[in-house]
Design a protein around this motif. Structure first.
Motif, PDB file in Angstrom:
ATOM      1  N   GLU A 198       5.666   3.300  -0.993  1.00  0.00           N
ATOM      2  CA  GLU A 198       5.042   1.989  -0.852  1.00  0.00           C
ATOM      3  C   GLU A 198       5.623   1.260   0.349  1.00  0.00           C
ATOM      4  O   GLU A 198       6.841   1.156   0.500  1.00  0.00           O
ATOM      5  N   VAL A 223      -2.604   5.107   5.211  1.00  0.00           N
ATOM      6  CA  VAL A 223      -2.654   4.714   3.807  1.00  0.00           C
ATOM      7  C   VAL A 223      -3.199   5.907   3.018  1.00  0.00           C
ATOM      8  O   VAL A 223      -4.144   6.572   3.459  1.00  0.00           O
ATOM      9  N   LYS A 268       0.847  -1.195   0.000  1.00  0.00           N
ATOM     10  CA  LYS A 268       0.000   0.000   0.000  1.00  0.00           C
ATOM     11  C   LYS A 268       0.880   1.242   0.000  1.00  0.00           C
ATOM     12  O   LYS A 268       1.989   1.244   0.537  1.00  0.00           O
ATOM     13  N   ARG A 269       0.353   2.322  -0.575  1.00  0.00           N
ATOM     14  CA  ARG A 269       1.035   3.614  -0.532  1.00  0.00           C
ATOM     15  C   ARG A 269       0.709   4.254   0.813  1.00  0.00           C
ATOM     16  O   ARG A 269      -0.450   4.339   1.215  1.00  0.00           O
ATOM     17  N   VAL A 270       1.741   4.691   1.530  1.00  0.00           N
ATOM     18  CA  VAL A 270       1.561   5.248   2.861  1.00  0.00           C
ATOM     19  C   VAL A 270       2.302   6.577   3.001  1.00  0.00           C
ATOM     20  O   VAL A 270       3.250   6.855   2.270  1.00  0.00           O
ATOM     21  N   GLN A 272      -3.915   7.634  -1.213  1.00  0.00           N
ATOM     22  CA  GLN A 272      -4.179   7.281  -2.608  1.00  0.00           C
ATOM     23  C   GLN A 272      -2.874   7.217  -3.382  1.00  0.00           C
ATOM     24  O   GLN A 272      -1.834   7.678  -2.921  1.00  0.00           O
TER      25      GLN A 272
END
Length: 61
Positions: free
Chosen positions: A21, A52, A3-5, A54
């Motif tokens: 990521e 998290v 996930k992009r964080v 977008q």
């Protein structure tokens, strides 16, 4: 993982942010791969905030 964080961690000068990521979270360390390819390793004890987010913004132009 994957996930992009966005993260914020405490450093002696104040705070540092890293966006990328999440590659791993093991043995008390998070690994965040930034857009430029660098890997930031963040100790859990320094983590102030994380969430998290977008995907990357589209290029301007």
């Amino acid at each position: 993982m994957g996930k992009r964080v966005t993260t914020r961690r405490r450093v002696p000068e104040g705070f540092r942010d890293a966006v990328g990521e999440l590659e791993f979270w093991r043995d008390g360390v998070l690994g965040v791969r930034k857009r430029d390819g660098t890997l930031v390793e963040i100790g859990e004890e320094t983590l102030a905030a994380a969430k998290v987010v977008q995907g990357p913004r589209p290029p301007r132009g």
